[in-house]
Design a protein around this motif. Structure first.
Motif, PDB file in Angstrom:
ATOM      1  N   MET A 101      -0.779 -17.952  -0.114  1.00 44.21           N
ATOM      2  CA  MET A 101      -1.850 -16.955  -0.155  1.00 44.21           C
ATOM      3  C   MET A 101      -3.210 -17.641  -0.305  1.00 44.21           C
ATOM      4  O   MET A 101      -4.178 -17.255   0.367  1.00 44.21           O
ATOM      5  N   ARG A 102      -3.277 -18.644  -1.198  1.00 43.39           N
ATOM      6  CA  ARG A 102      -4.533 -19.389  -1.371  1.00 43.39           C
ATOM      7  C   ARG A 102      -4.979 -20.020  -0.059  1.00 43.39           C
ATOM      8  O   ARG A 102      -6.145 -19.919   0.323  1.00 43.39           O
ATOM      9  N   ALA A 103      -4.053 -20.706   0.606  1.00 40.73           N
ATOM     10  CA  ALA A 103      -4.395 -21.377   1.867  1.00 40.73           C
ATOM     11  C   ALA A 103      -4.819 -20.365   2.929  1.00 40.73           C
ATOM     12  O   ALA A 103      -5.808 -20.574   3.642  1.00 40.73           O
ATOM     13  N   LEU A 104      -4.102 -19.261   3.027  1.00 46.99           N
ATOM     14  CA  LEU A 104      -4.416 -18.250   4.037  1.00 46.99           C
ATOM     15  C   LEU A 104      -5.720 -17.519   3.729  1.00 46.99           C
ATOM     16  O   LEU A 104      -6.346 -16.952   4.627  1.00 46.99           O
ATOM     17  N   SER A 105      -6.145 -17.521   2.453  1.00 45.73           N
ATOM     18  CA  SER A 105      -7.364 -16.801   2.066  1.00 45.73           C
ATOM     19  C   SER A 105      -8.628 -17.435   2.657  1.00 45.73           C
ATOM     20  O   SER A 105      -9.672 -16.799   2.675  1.00 45.73           O
ATOM     21  N   LEU A 106      -8.522 -18.655   3.167  1.00 42.30           N
ATOM     22  CA  LEU A 106      -9.681 -19.299   3.784  1.00 42.30           C
ATOM     23  C   LEU A 106     -10.103 -18.584   5.065  1.00 42.30           C
ATOM     24  O   LEU A 106     -11.288 -18.564   5.404  1.00 42.30           O
ATOM     25  N   ASP A 107      -9.134 -18.001   5.780  1.00 45.24           N
ATOM     26  CA  ASP A 107      -9.422 -17.356   7.068  1.00 45.24           C
ATOM     27  C   ASP A 107      -9.007 -15.889   7.129  1.00 45.24           C
ATOM     28  O   ASP A 107      -9.087 -15.266   8.196  1.00 45.24           O
ATOM     29  N   ASN A 108      -8.510 -15.342   6.025  1.00 49.04           N
ATOM     30  CA  ASN A 108      -7.966 -13.980   6.007  1.00 49.04           C
ATOM     31  C   ASN A 108      -8.292 -13.310   4.680  1.00 49.04           C
ATOM     32  O   ASN A 108      -8.620 -13.972   3.704  1.00 49.04           O
ATOM     33  N   ARG A 109      -8.157 -11.991   4.661  1.00 44.51           N
ATOM     34  CA  ARG A 109      -8.220 -11.248   3.399  1.00 44.51           C
ATOM     35  C   ARG A 109      -6.799 -11.183   2.856  1.00 44.51           C
ATOM     36  O   ARG A 109      -5.857 -10.887   3.610  1.00 44.51           O
ATOM     37  N   ILE A 110      -6.660 -11.395   1.562  1.00 39.81           N
ATOM     38  CA  ILE A 110      -5.352 -11.345   0.925  1.00 39.81           C
ATOM     39  C   ILE A 110      -5.348 -10.182  -0.059  1.00 39.81           C
ATOM     40  O   ILE A 110      -6.342  -9.914  -0.743  1.00 39.81           O
ATOM     41  N   CYS A 111      -4.224  -9.490  -0.129  1.00 41.09           N
ATOM     42  CA  CYS A 111      -4.069  -8.410  -1.089  1.00 41.09           C
ATOM     43  C   CYS A 111      -2.666  -8.490  -1.689  1.00 41.09           C
ATOM     44  O   CYS A 111      -1.805  -9.197  -1.161  1.00 41.09           O
ATOM     45  N   VAL A 112      -2.489  -7.801  -2.799  1.00 41.47           N
ATOM     46  CA  VAL A 112      -1.172  -7.772  -3.454  1.00 41.47           C
ATOM     47  C   VAL A 112      -0.822  -6.321  -3.787  1.00 41.47           C
ATOM     48  O   VAL A 112      -1.701  -5.480  -3.946  1.00 41.47           O
ATOM     49  N   PRO A 113       0.485  -6.040  -3.907  1.00 43.36           N
ATOM     50  CA  PRO A 113       0.898  -4.657  -4.160  1.00 43.36           C
ATOM     51  C   PRO A 113       0.592  -4.208  -5.587  1.00 43.36           C
ATOM     52  O   PRO A 113       0.637  -5.003  -6.529  1.00 43.36           O
ATOM     53  N   VAL A 114       0.300  -2.929  -5.672  1.00 49.01           N
ATOM     54  CA  VAL A 114       0.064  -2.281  -6.961  1.00 49.01           C
ATOM     55  C   VAL A 114       0.911  -1.016  -6.986  1.00 49.01           C
ATOM     56  O   VAL A 114       0.867  -0.212  -6.051  1.00 49.01           O
ATOM     57  N   VAL A 115       1.687  -0.852  -8.047  1.00 46.09           N
ATOM     58  CA  VAL A 115       2.463   0.375  -8.242  1.00 46.09           C
ATOM     59  C   VAL A 115       1.536   1.387  -8.898  1.00 46.09           C
ATOM     60  O   VAL A 115       1.034   1.158  -9.999  1.00 46.09           O
ATOM     61  N   THR A 116       1.292   2.498  -8.211  1.00 48.10           N
ATOM     62  CA  THR A 116       0.401   3.517  -8.757  1.00 48.10           C
ATOM     63  C   THR A 116       1.159   4.628  -9.471  1.00 48.10           C
ATOM     64  O   THR A 116       0.644   5.221 -10.404  1.00 48.10           O
ATOM     65  N   SER A 117       2.375   4.906  -9.019  1.00 50.07           N
ATOM     66  CA  SER A 117       3.225   5.868  -9.712  1.00 50.07           C
ATOM     67  C   SER A 117       4.646   5.765  -9.177  1.00 50.07           C
ATOM     68  O   SER A 117       4.863   5.320  -8.038  1.00 50.07           O
ATOM     69  N   LYS A 118       5.588   6.214  -9.993  1.00 52.46           N
ATOM     70  CA  LYS A 118       6.991   6.196  -9.581  1.00 52.46           C
ATOM     71  C   LYS A 118       7.168   7.124  -8.388  1.00 52.46           C
ATOM     72  O   LYS A 118       6.639   8.223  -8.359  1.00 52.46           O
ATOM     73  N   GLY A 119       7.897   6.651  -7.384  1.00 48.86           N
ATOM     74  CA  GLY A 119       8.169   7.474  -6.213  1.00 48.86           C
ATOM     75  C   GLY A 119       7.094   7.418  -5.144  1.00 48.86           C
ATOM     76  O   GLY A 119       7.254   8.012  -4.085  1.00 48.86           O
ATOM     77  N   ALA A 120       5.994   6.721  -5.420  1.00 47.50           N
ATOM     78  CA  ALA A 120       4.911   6.619  -4.438  1.00 47.50           C
ATOM     79  C   ALA A 120       5.006   5.286  -3.699  1.00 47.50           C
ATOM     80  O   ALA A 120       5.544   4.317  -4.237  1.00 47.50           O
ATOM     81  N   PRO A 121       4.463   5.213  -2.486  1.00 43.47           N
ATOM     82  CA  PRO A 121       4.380   3.921  -1.808  1.00 43.47           C
ATOM     83  C   PRO A 121       3.456   2.991  -2.598  1.00 43.47           C
ATOM     84  O   PRO A 121       2.604   3.446  -3.370  1.00 43.47           O
ATOM     85  N   LEU A 122       3.611   1.710  -2.377  1.00 39.19           N
ATOM     86  CA  LEU A 122       2.719   0.738  -2.983  1.00 39.19           C
ATOM     87  C   LEU A 122       1.334   0.870  -2.363  1.00 39.19           C
ATOM     88  O   LEU A 122       1.198   1.269  -1.206  1.00 39.19           O
ATOM     89  N   ARG A 123       0.316   0.518  -3.125  1.00 35.59           N
ATOM     90  CA  ARG A 123      -1.031   0.346  -2.582  1.00 35.59           C
ATOM     91  C   ARG A 123      -1.346  -1.134  -2.706  1.00 35.59           C
ATOM     92  O   ARG A 123      -0.720  -1.832  -3.509  1.00 35.59           O
ATOM     93  N   PHE A 124      -2.297  -1.604  -1.940  1.00 31.13           N
ATOM     94  CA  PHE A 124      -2.604  -3.031  -1.927  1.00 31.13           C
ATOM     95  C   PHE A 124      -4.059  -3.258  -2.320  1.00 31.13           C
ATOM     96  O   PHE A 124      -4.968  -2.706  -1.700  1.00 31.13           O
ATOM     97  N   ARG A 125      -4.241  -4.096  -3.348  1.00 29.44           N
ATOM     98  CA  ARG A 125      -5.579  -4.401  -3.843  1.00 29.44           C
ATOM     99  C   ARG A 125      -5.934  -5.834  -3.459  1.00 29.44           C
ATOM    100  O   ARG A 125      -5.098  -6.729  -3.546  1.00 29.44           O
ATOM    101  N   GLU A 126      -7.179  -6.024  -3.044  1.00 27.01           N
ATOM    102  CA  GLU A 126      -7.627  -7.353  -2.635  1.00 27.01           C
ATOM    103  C   GLU A 126      -7.450  -8.359  -3.775  1.00 27.01           C
ATOM    104  O   GLU A 126      -7.712  -8.063  -4.939  1.00 27.01           O
TER     105      GLU A 126
END
Length: 177
Positions: A56-81
Motif C-alpha cells: 500500500m505504501r509503495a502504491l500510494s506514490l501513484d495511486n490513492r489508497i483506502c482501507v475498509p471501515v465497518v459502519t454497522s452490522k449488516g452494512a457493506p464496508l465503506r472505504f476511507r482514504e
C-alpha cells in the motif's frame, strides 16, 4: 461446516512461515505495481493475515489508497482514504482505521480471507462484510491475498458468496487475469 473450515484455515495460516506471507505480499506488488491514478483498497491486517501495508505504501506514490471501515452490522464496508503515517484508531473488531480522510470508492480491492479454493471461492470470517461490499463494486478489480496453506479443495458457496477473479499467494496466482 464453514466454522470448521475457518478453524482449519486459520490454523494453517498461523502455521505458515512468515516468509510465505512476505512472498505473497511481494507477488501482490508485482501484480499491481503498474497501476497509476487508481483508488486501491487495501486492509489493515489482523492476526496472521498477509500484511499488504508495504505494498500500500509503495502504491500510494501513484495511486490513492483506502482501507475498509465497518459502519454497522449488516452494512457493506465503506472505504476511507489512508496515507502512510496517517492517524489511526481502533474501529470495529479492534481493526485500526484512519481517524480522518475522505470516503472513496475503490477501483481495486485487495481482500483478506480465511481460505480459498481453485474456483475463486473465498472463505471469510463469517460476517458477510466483503460479500455485501463486493456485490456493489461490480466494476472493481478484486484481488484476494493469502498463503497457499489456506487453500482448500472446495469451499461450500451460498447465493451471496462472491467469486474472486484471482487470488495472489506465496506460490503464484490462482484464477484468471
Amino acid at each position: 461446516m464453514k466454522a470448521q473450515l475457518r478453524k482449519r484455515c486459520l490454523a494453517a495460516r498461523e502455521a505458515a512461515p512468515i516468509t510465505a506471507r512476505a512472498a505473497a505480499a511481494v507477488r501482490l506488488y508485482a501484480r499491481l505495481m503498474h497501476l497509476k491514478g487508481r483508488t486501491i483498497a487495501g486492509y489493515m491486517p489482523i492476526g496472521s493475515e498477509v500484511d499488504p501495508t508495504r505494498v500500500m505504501r509503495a502504491l500510494s506514490l501513484d495511486n490513492r489508497i483506502c482501507v475498509p471501515v465497518v459502519t454497522s452490522k449488516g452494512a457493506p464496508l465503506r472505504f476511507r482514504e489512508w496515507t502512510p503515517g496517517c492517524e489511526m484508531a481502533p474501529g470495529a473488531f479492534n481493526v485500526p482505521e484512519p481517524v480522518e480522510g475522505g470516503w472513496r470508492v475503490p477501483d481495486v480491492v485487495i481482500v483478506p480471507m480465511c481460505g480459498f479454493d481453485a474456483s475463486g471461492a473465498r472463505l471469510g470470517y463469517g460476517g458477510g462484510f466483503y460479500d455485501r461490499t463486493l456485490a456493489g463494486l461490480s466494476d472493481a478489480l478484486i484481488v484476494g491475498l493469502a498463503v497457499e496453506a489456506q487453500r482448500l479443495p472446495q469451499i461450500p458457496r451460498g447465493p451471496h458468496d462472491v467469486l474472486l477473479p484471482y487470488i495472489v499467494t506465496d506460490r503464484g496466482v490462482v484464477g484468471a487475469d
